[in-house]
Design a protein around this motif. Structure first.
Motif, PDB file in Angstrom:
ATOM      1  N   SER A  13      -3.366  -4.891  -0.868  1.00 37.30           N
ATOM      2  CA  SER A  13      -2.532  -3.811  -0.331  1.00 37.30           C
ATOM      3  C   SER A  13      -1.125  -4.305  -0.013  1.00 37.30           C
ATOM      4  CB  SER A  13      -3.181  -3.233   0.932  1.00 37.30           C
ATOM      5  OG  SER A  13      -4.470  -2.745   0.663  1.00 37.30           O
ATOM      6  N   LEU A  14      -1.040  -5.504   0.548  1.00 36.85           N
ATOM      7  CA  LEU A  14       0.263  -6.058   0.907  1.00 36.85           C
ATOM      8  C   LEU A  14       1.131  -6.235  -0.333  1.00 36.85           C
ATOM      9  CD1 LEU A  14       1.474  -6.973   3.632  1.00 36.85           C
ATOM     10  CD2 LEU A  14       0.845  -9.311   3.021  1.00 36.85           C
ATOM     11  N   ASP A  15       0.510  -6.613  -1.433  1.00 33.80           N
ATOM     12  CA  ASP A  15       1.249  -6.831  -2.670  1.00 33.80           C
ATOM     13  C   ASP A  15       1.945  -5.549  -3.128  1.00 33.80           C
ATOM     14  OD1 ASP A  15       1.550  -8.956  -4.903  1.00 33.80           O
ATOM     15  OD2 ASP A  15       1.005  -7.151  -5.999  1.00 33.80           O
ATOM     16  N   ASN A  16       1.255  -4.405  -2.988  1.00 29.34           N
ATOM     17  CA  ASN A  16       1.834  -3.136  -3.421  1.00 29.34           C
ATOM     18  C   ASN A  16       2.992  -2.697  -2.531  1.00 29.34           C
ATOM     19  OD1 ASN A  16       0.535  -2.423  -5.780  1.00 29.34           O
ATOM     20  ND2 ASN A  16      -1.202  -1.504  -4.734  1.00 29.34           N
ATOM     21  N   THR A  17       2.813  -2.800  -1.198  1.00 33.20           N
ATOM     22  CA  THR A  17       3.868  -2.323  -0.297  1.00 33.20           C
ATOM     23  C   THR A  17       5.103  -3.216  -0.357  1.00 33.20           C
ATOM     24  OG1 THR A  17       2.780  -3.513   1.520  1.00 33.20           O
ATOM     25  CG2 THR A  17       2.278  -1.186   1.290  1.00 33.20           C
ATOM     26  N   VAL A 134      -5.276  -1.389   5.408  1.00 30.50           N
ATOM     27  CA  VAL A 134      -4.238  -0.743   4.601  1.00 30.50           C
ATOM     28  C   VAL A 134      -3.046  -0.399   5.480  1.00 30.50           C
ATOM     29  CG1 VAL A 134      -3.702   1.210   3.110  1.00 30.50           C
ATOM     30  CG2 VAL A 134      -5.961   0.151   2.999  1.00 30.50           C
ATOM     31  N   GLY A 135      -3.334   0.083   6.701  1.00 29.37           N
ATOM     32  CA  GLY A 135      -2.255   0.371   7.636  1.00 29.37           C
ATOM     33  C   GLY A 135      -1.488  -0.873   8.033  1.00 29.37           C
ATOM     34  N   ILE A 136      -2.213  -1.975   8.240  1.00 27.28           N
ATOM     35  CA  ILE A 136      -1.545  -3.241   8.564  1.00 27.28           C
ATOM     36  C   ILE A 136      -0.612  -3.648   7.431  1.00 27.28           C
ATOM     37  CG2 ILE A 136      -1.903  -5.701   8.993  1.00 27.28           C
ATOM     38  CD1 ILE A 136      -4.526  -4.972  10.373  1.00 27.28           C
ATOM     39  N   SER A 137      -1.105  -3.546   6.210  1.00 30.13           N
ATOM     40  CA  SER A 137      -0.276  -3.936   5.069  1.00 30.13           C
ATOM     41  C   SER A 137       0.931  -3.025   4.934  1.00 30.13           C
ATOM     42  CB  SER A 137      -1.107  -3.910   3.780  1.00 30.13           C
ATOM     43  OG  SER A 137      -1.438  -2.581   3.422  1.00 30.13           O
TER      44      SER A 137
END
Length: 469
Positions: A13-17, A134-137
């Motif tokens: 998820s972090l990669d996308n944001t 997901v929210g964290i990311s």
């Protein structure tokens, strides 16, 4: 084990944001067009969506821990290759390799969670915590991405995956036991080829249509190929003993509804991130760090509401969070469609981002919980993979459709950009309305009855097949 599974979701998820914040920098550095930016995002989500169901069934067959570890290794190595890409083509290929590893992480992690937390209430709370990542990311990604892009360039955004991936790999080897489904499912190469053909052909037709035109033989041919692949799946898969996509799952109205809701919600997310990143940096002339800070209200609300949604699903079922999510997503997009301009007041922008984050944070837990609850535990990986595939397919389509719409406005003046963006926000509002309508239709008493009947049939058929084997 829950923490380890959350780490795998975090890096994906972090990669996308982070990537969305870096898109304008990538465009300038690699001298690419809007379609190039779309392929940077969609090359990852397309491969991910294409392979998720294969990875889910493979993990059930050869071992969940083994598949999970392989995914961590591939994803971490591919992230380093992304940081070394000399041009757009190399970056797209490295992103595709990243997706191969990513496809082995999320559905397998959800299968591990489903088989670890057998009590429905505990599982719903665990899924709520998992969805909260997901929210964290979303909260950390824009800020971390802005800092990295400002200080070390866009290539540095891929370095972050290495320490998290290596830590997750070590902890998996130490704490996660191996598990498999009682009966191995056979590989479905024809179904896999049809899924890949459908997603690639459809996305290519949408992304390249602004450049080639809808009447172009290439675009029309891709659209026809996508339709043929869809018809082939509907004809071929029910005739397989172990299909890649078990169409029997869709006899359950909540499962079918969760699939549609996942596509709509993540199409809205993909369009939201794509338009907002370009608007904040190309129209409002913010640097990557300040653009990330502008999106922080959306991310914080997603972080706060995701675990609340999990508790609501555990205590009241999925209906309430789905209705609230659809209303919030639709309201956010409508507000921006009505007021979007080059000098949109910051207060309105913050309110719109708060609403979108609230809706997106609420929608994840009911999607995931509905996908795996009521299904036989032996097929938890496949059921979770269908839900994950719906998410990635939705995000791919969101980026493709919104990017195609914005292709002309990006290179024009700010007025042309905002005119195109208003149409994009109406499309995203339609996605929110779809969440609201499907959440209403597929969470009532009739829908729950179809889920119970489907679960009984699947369990009986699974037991019969196991005895025969």
């Amino acid at each position: 084990m829950l923490a380890i599974c959350c780490m795998s979701l975090l890096i994906v998820s972090l990669d996308n944001t982070i990537l969305n914040v870096a898109l304008p920098s990538i465009q300038r550095d690699l001298h690419t067009s809007v379609s190039g930016l779309q392929w940077t995002v969609d090359a990852y989500t397309l491969v991910l969506a294409s392979l998720l169901m294969l990875s889910g069934s493979t993990a059930d067959r050869v071992g969940r821990r083994r598949t999970f570890q392989a995914g961590l290794v591939i994803f971490t190595a591919a992230s380093l290759l992304c940081s070394l890409a000399p041009g757009l083509g190399w970056l797209v290929v490295a992103r595709m390799l990243q997706a191969v590893g990513g496809s082995m992480l999320n559905p397998v992690a959800m299968s591990i969670i489903s088989n670890t937390f057998t009590d429905p209430r505990e599982r719903a709370r665990a899924i709520g915590m998992w969805s909260g990542v997901v929210g964290i990311s979303m909260a950390a990604g824009p800020i971390i991405g802005g800092v990295l892009v400002e200080s070390a360039g866009w290539r540095s955004i891929f370095w972050l995956n290495a320490p998290i991936g290596l830590a997750a790999l070590f902890l998996t080897r130490r704490y996660v036991p191996e598990s498999r489904a009682p009966r191995a499912r056979r590989v479905d190469p024809v179904g896999q080829a049809l899924v890949i053909g459908l997603l690639v052909a459809l996305t290519y037709a949408i992304i390249e249509s602004p450049n080639l035109g809808w009447t172009s033989p290439v675009v029309a041919g891709c659209a026809a190929a996508a339709l043929c692949a869809l018809l082939g799946l509907l004809w071929y898969e029910p005739r397989r003993a172990d299909p890649l996509i078990d169409l029997r799952f869709f006899r359950s109205a909540p499962f079918s509804g969760a699939t549609v809701i996942a596509v709509a919600a993540f199409a809205g997310l993909g369009g939201f991130l794509f338009v907002s990143s370009l608007y904040l940096q190309d129209v409002r002339r913010l640097d990557p760090l300040h653009a990330g800070l502008f999106m922080l209200p959306m991310a914080v609300m997603a972080l706060l509401t995701a675990p609340v949604s999990g508790r609501m699903v555990a205590s009241r079922g999925p209906r309430t969070p789905l209705l609230l999510a659809g209303a919030a997503l639709c309201a956010s997009a409508v507000l921006q469609a009505l007021t979007y301009s080059e000098h949109l007041p910051v207060a309105l922008l913050v309110v719109a981002y708060l609403l979108f984050g609230t809706g997106f944070g609420l929608v994840n837990a009911p999607i995931t919980n509905t996908a795996v609850s009521g299904m036989p535990r032996a097929q938890a990986g496949v059921a979770a993979a269908v839900a994950s595939t719906s998410r990635q397919t939705g995000q791919s389509l969101g980026v493709a459709v919104i990017g195609a719409l914005m292709a002309g406005g990006v290179h024009a003046d700010a007025a042309a950009f905002t005119d195109a963006a208003r149409t994009a926000w109406w499309i995203i509002a339609g996605c929110g309305a779809a969440v609201l309508v499907m959440g209403t239709l597929t969470s009532g008493r009739w829908a729950r009855a179809t889920a119970q009947r489907t679960a009984k049939r699947l369990a009986a058929e699974e037991t019969k097949e196991t005895v025969n084997v």
